[in-house]
Every structure is written in C-alpha cells, then in structure tokens.
Scaffold this motif. Sequence first.
Motif, PDB file in Angstrom:
ATOM      1  N   LEU A 125       0.841  -1.204   0.000  1.00 43.21           N
ATOM      2  CA  LEU A 125       0.000   0.000   0.000  1.00 43.21           C
ATOM      3  C   LEU A 125       0.871   1.247   0.000  1.00 43.21           C
ATOM      4  N   PHE A 126       1.933   1.214   0.806  1.00 42.82           N
ATOM      5  CA  PHE A 126       2.776   2.402   0.915  1.00 42.82           C
ATOM      6  C   PHE A 126       3.566   2.656  -0.367  1.00 42.82           C
ATOM      7  N   ALA A 127       4.080   1.590  -0.965  1.00 38.75           N
ATOM      8  CA  ALA A 127       4.887   1.780  -2.173  1.00 38.75           C
ATOM      9  C   ALA A 127       4.064   2.510  -3.240  1.00 38.75           C
ATOM     10  N   PHE A 128       2.807   2.081  -3.395  1.00 36.25           N
ATOM     11  CA  PHE A 128       1.995   2.747  -4.413  1.00 36.25           C
ATOM     12  C   PHE A 128       1.573   4.134  -3.960  1.00 36.25           C
ATOM     13  N   SER A 129       1.227   4.283  -2.679  1.00 33.16           N
ATOM     14  CA  SER A 129       0.855   5.609  -2.186  1.00 33.16           C
ATOM     15  C   SER A 129       1.990   6.599  -2.394  1.00 33.16           C
ATOM     16  N   LEU A 130       3.212   6.140  -2.155  1.00 36.20           N
ATOM     17  CA  LEU A 130       4.346   7.030  -2.354  1.00 36.20           C
ATOM     18  C   LEU A 130       4.562   7.330  -3.836  1.00 36.20           C
ATOM     19  N   THR A 141       4.210  11.357  -7.961  1.00 37.59           N
ATOM     20  CA  THR A 141       3.680  11.928  -9.191  1.00 37.59           C
ATOM     21  C   THR A 141       3.105  13.312  -8.923  1.00 37.59           C
ATOM     22  N   PHE A 142       2.353  13.404  -7.848  1.00 31.72           N
ATOM     23  CA  PHE A 142       1.615  14.641  -7.612  1.00 31.72           C
ATOM     24  C   PHE A 142       2.449  15.727  -6.959  1.00 31.72           C
ATOM     25  N   LEU A 143       3.429  15.318  -6.148  1.00 33.21           N
ATOM     26  CA  LEU A 143       4.312  16.329  -5.575  1.00 33.21           C
ATOM     27  C   LEU A 143       4.949  17.119  -6.700  1.00 33.21           C
ATOM     28  N   VAL A 144       5.334  16.409  -7.738  1.00 37.81           N
ATOM     29  CA  VAL A 144       5.980  17.053  -8.868  1.00 37.81           C
ATOM     30  C   VAL A 144       4.976  17.910  -9.622  1.00 37.81           C
ATOM     31  N   VAL A 197      13.517  22.413  -9.407  1.00 38.03           N
ATOM     32  CA  VAL A 197      13.780  22.611 -10.826  1.00 38.03           C
ATOM     33  C   VAL A 197      12.777  21.917 -11.731  1.00 38.03           C
ATOM     34  N   HIS A 198      12.138  20.867 -11.244  1.00 34.84           N
ATOM     35  CA  HIS A 198      11.310  20.080 -12.137  1.00 34.84           C
ATOM     36  C   HIS A 198       9.836  20.475 -12.147  1.00 34.84           C
ATOM     37  N   ALA A 199       9.392  21.197 -11.130  1.00 37.54           N
ATOM     38  CA  ALA A 199       7.951  21.417 -11.011  1.00 37.54           C
ATOM     39  C   ALA A 199       7.460  22.316 -12.121  1.00 37.54           C
ATOM     40  N   PHE A 200       6.637  21.751 -13.024  1.00 36.66           N
ATOM     41  CA  PHE A 200       6.162  22.619 -14.089  1.00 36.66           C
ATOM     42  C   PHE A 200       4.655  22.827 -14.096  1.00 36.66           C
ATOM     43  N   ALA A 201       3.998  22.622 -13.021  1.00 37.71           N
ATOM     44  CA  ALA A 201       2.570  22.914 -13.013  1.00 37.71           C
ATOM     45  C   ALA A 201       2.181  23.595 -11.720  1.00 37.71           C
ATOM     46  N   THR A 202       1.461  24.657 -11.821  1.00 41.85           N
ATOM     47  CA  THR A 202       0.981  25.338 -10.634  1.00 41.85           C
ATOM     48  C   THR A 202      -0.461  25.742 -10.879  1.00 41.85           C
ATOM     49  N   ASP A 203      -1.354  25.114 -10.151  1.00 41.31           N
ATOM     50  CA  ASP A 203      -2.761  25.361 -10.386  1.00 41.31           C
ATOM     51  C   ASP A 203      -3.555  24.829  -9.183  1.00 41.31           C
ATOM     52  N   PRO A 204      -4.271  25.714  -8.476  1.00 39.79           N
ATOM     53  CA  PRO A 204      -4.948  25.280  -7.258  1.00 39.79           C
ATOM     54  C   PRO A 204      -6.037  24.228  -7.500  1.00 39.79           C
ATOM     55  N   ALA A 205      -6.758  24.309  -8.638  1.00 41.86           N
ATOM     56  CA  ALA A 205      -7.820  23.325  -8.890  1.00 41.86           C
ATOM     57  C   ALA A 205      -7.216  21.927  -8.947  1.00 41.86           C
ATOM     58  N   ARG A 206      -6.079  21.838  -9.610  1.00 47.86           N
ATOM     59  CA  ARG A 206      -5.393  20.554  -9.678  1.00 47.86           C
ATOM     60  C   ARG A 206      -4.967  20.112  -8.295  1.00 47.86           C
ATOM     61  N   GLY A 207      -4.442  21.061  -7.541  1.00 47.17           N
ATOM     62  CA  GLY A 207      -3.984  20.736  -6.191  1.00 47.17           C
ATOM     63  C   GLY A 207      -5.099  20.124  -5.359  1.00 47.17           C
ATOM     64  N   THR A 208      -6.291  20.716  -5.449  1.00 50.75           N
ATOM     65  CA  THR A 208      -7.415  20.208  -4.660  1.00 50.75           C
ATOM     66  C   THR A 208      -7.771  18.793  -5.089  1.00 50.75           C
ATOM     67  N   PHE A 209      -7.857  18.579  -6.406  1.00 46.79           N
ATOM     68  CA  PHE A 209      -8.198  17.246  -6.901  1.00 46.79           C
ATOM     69  C   PHE A 209      -7.186  16.219  -6.391  1.00 46.79           C
ATOM     70  N   ILE A 210      -5.910  16.603  -6.509  1.00 45.59           N
ATOM     71  CA  ILE A 210      -4.848  15.689  -6.092  1.00 45.59           C
ATOM     72  C   ILE A 210      -4.991  15.326  -4.630  1.00 45.59           C
ATOM     73  N   LEU A 211      -5.244  16.353  -3.818  1.00 46.78           N
ATOM     74  CA  LEU A 211      -5.359  16.128  -2.382  1.00 46.78           C
ATOM     75  C   LEU A 211      -6.494  15.159  -2.085  1.00 46.78           C
ATOM     76  N   VAL A 212      -7.645  15.387  -2.740  1.00 46.14           N
ATOM     77  CA  VAL A 212      -8.800  14.522  -2.508  1.00 46.14           C
ATOM     78  C   VAL A 212      -8.474  13.097  -2.974  1.00 46.14           C
ATOM     79  N   PHE A 213      -7.878  12.994  -4.161  1.00 46.61           N
ATOM     80  CA  PHE A 213      -7.549  11.688  -4.726  1.00 46.61           C
ATOM     81  C   PHE A 213      -6.597  10.917  -3.799  1.00 46.61           C
ATOM     82  N   LEU A 214      -5.559  11.624  -3.331  1.00 45.07           N
ATOM     83  CA  LEU A 214      -4.607  10.987  -2.431  1.00 45.07           C
ATOM     84  C   LEU A 214      -5.292  10.522  -1.163  1.00 45.07           C
ATOM     85  N   CYS A 215      -6.185  11.386  -0.630  1.00 50.31           N
ATOM     86  CA  CYS A 215      -6.879  11.020   0.604  1.00 50.31           C
ATOM     87  C   CYS A 215      -7.711   9.769   0.389  1.00 50.31           C
TER      88      CYS A 215
END
Lengths: 157, 656
Positions: free
Chosen positions: B280-285, B290-293, B301-319
């Motif tokens: 479970l942890f290996a996949f969660s990580l 994926t989403f941290l980036v 240097v690598h982060a090429f996306a900044t968008d709060p709507a995406r952030g919210t979706f990601i947070l919910v999905f991860l949860c």
Amino acid sequence: MRLYLLGLLALFSSVTAAYTLEQFQFDDPKQTLQFQKLIEELRCLVCQNESLASSQADLAQDLRAEVYEMMQSGKSREEIVDFLVARYGDFVLYDPPLKPATYPLWFGPLLLGILGLLIWVRVIRSKKRAADRELSEAERQRLQELLQDADGDGKQA
Amino acid sequence: MIPELGHFSLVLALALALIQATVPLIGSFIQRVPWMRQARALAWGQLLFSLIAMGCLLQAFLTDDFSVVYVATNSNSLLPEIYKVSALWGAHEGSLLLWATLLAAWGAAVATFSRNLPLPVVARVLSVMGMVGIGFLLFMLLTSNPFERIFPMPREGRDLNPLLQDPGLALHPPMLYMGYVGFSVAFAFAIAALIGGKLDAAWARWSRPWTTVAWIFLTLGIVLGSWWAYYELGWGGWWFWDPVENASFMPWLAGTALVHSLAVTEKRGAFKSWTVLLALFAFSLSLLGTFLVRSGVLTSVHAFATDPARGTFILVFLCVVIGGSLALYAWRAPAVSGGGRFELLSRESVLLANNLLLSLFTALVLFGTLAPLIYEAMGWGKISVGFPWFNTMFVATMPFLAFLLGVGPLTRWKQDEGERLVKLLWPAFLGASIAAVFGGIFTPLESEHWFLIPLGLGLAVWILIAHMLAIWDRLKHKSGLGALFRDFAGGGRSFYGMVIAHLGVAVFIVGVTLVSHFGIERDVRMSPGDVQEESGYQFHFLGVENHRGPNYMAARGHFQVTRDGELVAELWPEKRSYFTSAKPMTEAAIDWGFLRDLYVSLGEPVGDGDWAVRLYYKPFVRWIWLGGLLMALGGLITLTDRRYRVLAKSAGKRTT
C-alpha cells in the motif's frame, strides 16, 4: 545568415549578463575549497532549488561576490553565515541550523530510529515465543493447486 | 478533428474504467462468473482507447497542430522529430496521459498473464486497477485535458523546455512511470487480498514477479534521471536530494523493502500484514511522487505545473486512495496475521531489520522533503532542508543496511548459530578491514568526513566477499565452475539474481565514496592556447567557434586532453542558446571511462577572448549508475527463476 547573427546576438547579450564561473582568487588554496564548500551549502533565494555555486541568477552572483569579499576581509564562516541568516533567514541555509525550532528535524529521526529498534526487538521476542506454525498439509495442498506448480521443489534462496 | 477523437477516447476509457471498477468486483462477491469475466476484456479496452488518445496527441505533435494548447506550449516547428515524440510526456497533461496509458498497459498485462489465477482474484485485482484509472482519467478530463484547443491558433509553438531536449530525458519519464504505475499492480493484489481475506503464500507468489518488474523499471528510471542530471545540468552532480528526486526515491525504497518482505511471505508465510502495508505504501508514495511534482507545491527545478484546482483534486484523490486503503487494512489485516517462529539469529530477523531500516529511511526522506512545507504551513518560519541534512541521515542509517546485506544471504531461515556465521564470514570481515585501512591511508587528514572513505570501501568489500562466500556455501558439496553454471541454468536464478543485485549495491558504494571524496572541480579562466593540468591530464583549450543546431545557436569550445603527451580525448562543450528561450543552456563534454570521467563545461566569455571553464575529474563516477544497472539486472535474472517458468508453462497448458 540573419537568423544566425540574431542568434549570436541573443547568445552574447544573455551571457554577458550572467557570469557563472567567475574567478575568485584566494592566496591560500585551502580558502578556495572553503569558499567552494560554503557557496554550495547556500541557497540561491530566487532560484528553484539551486545553490549559490551552481546558479546563474543575478542575485546569486551578487551574493557570491559578497561572500568572497567577506572571506577576503578575514571573516569566519560563522560570521558570514550569521550575516546571511540575519538578512535572509534560515531559508538560505541548505544545512538547517540546530535550534529549538529545528529540534523536530534533527531529533525526530533519532526518535524514529529508536522506535524502529523497539519494534524489531518486540517482533523478535514475540516470534521466538510463537508456536512453530508451518503451512498445514491442507494449506500446502491448496497452495499447490493454486500455483499449478509442476515440480514444486521451491528450492531457492 | 483528430484531437477531438483523442478527447472522446479518453471519455470512453473513463467509461470502461467505471465498469471495470464495479462490475467484476460485484461479480466476485455474488459469484457471477460472466461478470468477473468482463474484467479482462475491459482492461484491454482501456488500453486500446488510451493508446488511441496517445496516438491522436502524437499526431498533433508531428503535424505541428498548434491549435492544441498542449502542443503549442510544448513544441515548435523547428523541434527535431524525436523530441516531438518525447514532448508528448514533457509536461503536465501529457505525462498524465502517459501515466493512464501505462496503467492500462499494466492492466492488460495482468489480464494476459493471469490465466492460472482464480477468477475472483483476477476480477478484484483488475477492478482495483480500474479504480485507480478512474482517478487519473477524471483528473485529466476535469483539470488537465491535453486536447484542449486554443483560438485563434498561434502561428508558432513555444517549444519544449530545452532541458528536456535530450535522449536521456526522453526515456526517463516512461521508465520512471512504468515503475510508479507498476506498483499499482502490487497495490491491487494487496487490496484484492484484503477484500478476499486470503493473504497466503500464494498471494505473495503471484504479486512478487509484478513487484519485481515494477522495481526494475523504477531502478532504471532513477538511474537514467541521475545520469541525465549529471551530463545535462552541467554542475557535475548526480544527486541533489531535490524534492523531485526524492519523490522517485521514496517509492523505490519502499519497493525495495517490499521485494524483500515478499520473499519472506512467500517462503515462510511470515510478515503478511507488514507486506500488505508495504505494498500500500509503495503505491501511495508513487502517487505522492507523481503529484508532488505536478502540483507545484514544491519549489524545485522540475515542477512545471501550478494550479490550485489541480492541487485540490490531487489532495482529494490521495486522501481517497491512501485513506481508503489504510482503512481497509485496519479493518481486515488483523484477521490475516500469522507466520512461523524465528530466532534472533535467522534470516527472517535480518530481513526484518532490513525492512525497518528501509522504512525508517523512507520516512526520513519523506519528512525531510515535506518539512519545509510543514514549517511554512505552521508559521514556524521558512527553512531549507538540503543535501547536508539528507546526507547525514543517509550516513546514519544506510551503513547498517550494507552491513546486514553481507550477513543476510548466509543466514539460515528460522534459526542459525552465531558460531557458524562467524566461521563463514571471517574472510569477509578480514577483507573489509584491509580495505578500510587501505582507504584510511589515502584519506586526506584535513578531510571533514575522514571516516567515510574507510567505511565505504570496507562495506563494499564486505558485501563482495560475503556474497562470494554465499555462493561457495551454496555449492560446497559440488565442485568446479561447471557446478556454478549448472546451478545458474537450473534452479538457482533467484539466488544469483539476488547476488548480482547486491553486488550492484557494493559497486554503487564504491562509486559514491570515491567520487565524493576524490572528485576534483576547478573553475579556471582560459584563453585559446592555454593548458591546464589536472590529476595528470593536460587540458588544452583550442578556442571557441560558433555552431548552429536545428533550433539553437551554440558557442562550441574545443579542448584536447592529453596525458604523457598522448591524446586522450577531444571535447566539445557547448553553450547553447535556444531560439525560444532566454536562458543559455550548458552542454557539458565528457570523456567517460570505467575508472574516471573527464568533464568540461563551458562557462561564460570573460573578455579578451578568454572563457570561464569548469574542469572536473570524476573518479569512479560511472560505478554509481553501473551499480544501479546491476541491481536492475539482478531483478531481471530473478524473474527467469524456474518457478516462474513453471508457472508460465502451466499457464500455457491451460489456455491451449
């Protein structure tokens, strides 16, 4: 040809503003190493996770020059770091300093390590006492069935 | 029109994923065979429509269709074809599409190679993968559609980030994602087992090869990324503990623990609930990685996306994924605990310590990566946690792991005697001591980390000799090299794979130790005709000329490196200025060698025709990646072990 010249122009106008590898001369080669090490451990504040040593940003160049001046005027590493922290905060240091606010960062890992050790000891203790429970005959058979393992020797490390 | 087809394909893939996530799962509970049978076809359907979507996007890139926003922002008519292909996953939307496609591919692979698995297990595994697919497809369709159009259509594209215009980076994301996504199979097997309540040795044997394959890809992905950073970023480093690097390293660490834990579960039926938790942890990580980036919460240097709507979706999905799977674990896991007895001195015990150390270090990397965020969110001030902290943590934990690495393969299951181990291992200890003393002699006294050279060399030799002894111990009743080959050709693949992977660790340790302490970096000012001497090599600077590439202009330096009057290498480092980017790019020139790299990177003109130049001498730096490749090779060899071949054969018999 015009594109070529334009390209050249673009190249040089952008690079003359940016000095990455300035010459910082020290009398003592030891000082050169100290300088290199110090600017590697300082963060370029306007960049995305780059050290002063590798950044080409204007701010990084100014700071490099400033650190150089301070070293030349005989300031110690501590004095230089204190000066930069006073100006920019701890964010400038890649090596977080030890102080009450960073205790979790430095001692948290130690606690985690102790916790891990405790878990290891506990598991070993309970396993020593545990009944020796190999797979039962029924389970073994089921495993064989499930795996369709023709030779079933399962010999490997 | 074609981009719309791609868009529709994604919607269709989503529809199939919805069915795949529900129908087979329900079928497995109410024992409807036809419902469960759907799973395989649905998995293939998902792959088909994901591939169509990929193809449509590729077509847009190859025809320079700048009416598609994603193409307009990541391509350019001058971009070489090969990079038009890799630009497909060069930024946020496309890399998600790649993720979803690879997920579908893994699903189809499970559908194909699971002929000998009970149907309910297959149905549940594929259902769980369908659920993950829903998450990704929804994320794409709701917040990050790669097929979005723009009007009016721009006449020219903004171009792919020049840093990414490189063969190493063209391959790096697919490899890494194959690894990330591959852990979804281990995850799905774990969830399916939790749902079914059957966490037995058979479960471990099924999910083990899948986990190994994912681990191999992840290993290769990280090696590629590190190698790319080394030659492309121009600062000679190969690892910076950048959040994005950590994001790929954490699933690798957890996955490595998982591979070892699965071995115990398969062999001895022990560590079951722990193995599930690791899966479970290996996949969660992986998801977190994926989403941290992607979310842009981290400055790197690598982060090429900044968008709060995406952030919210990601947070919910991860949860949902992490919270949901942990809740299921808490509910079901106690029912499936068990396993046999073992003593303090036993292979189980060593592997348990291995798992705890790897987990501890994973936790530390996670903590260090997130600490700046936590501090900022809590208002405790802005801090940086950089390489000095991570290196300290690495050195504080990993040598123990390296030490155990020498002990583990020689230790018996269940119970062993200390005396036997000492008798077996003394040559390794002796060799390690000699290596450490030897390393100590060459350590400069003023060096701050003087103990690391003896430690590193000692541990590398320790691992090497211990594994030679393990082979000897295994074959002691046979003789000659012939026995070794027969054993390898016969039932010993799993053992020899392990040995090779572990030797990879030793090779890696040697590389890291030597390059960190004996590597030399010098900044010099050179005029054409100048010579600089470094570690016995003379670097002759012949000058700089202009050079035109397909979509950039470059100042190209020419260096000749000689040693004892003989020409060793000609190097052409470049300073590139892409037509579409203001920032000049450094293309280092490297003469690579098994024992050392010579690395020249061209700085800036400093007046009077002089150039600032950075010269590096990097002893044994290749060993770092060679070690990683050996680890991957070892994994590959274990996959050819007899028990899997037997499985494949019996599977073949069944289908015919």
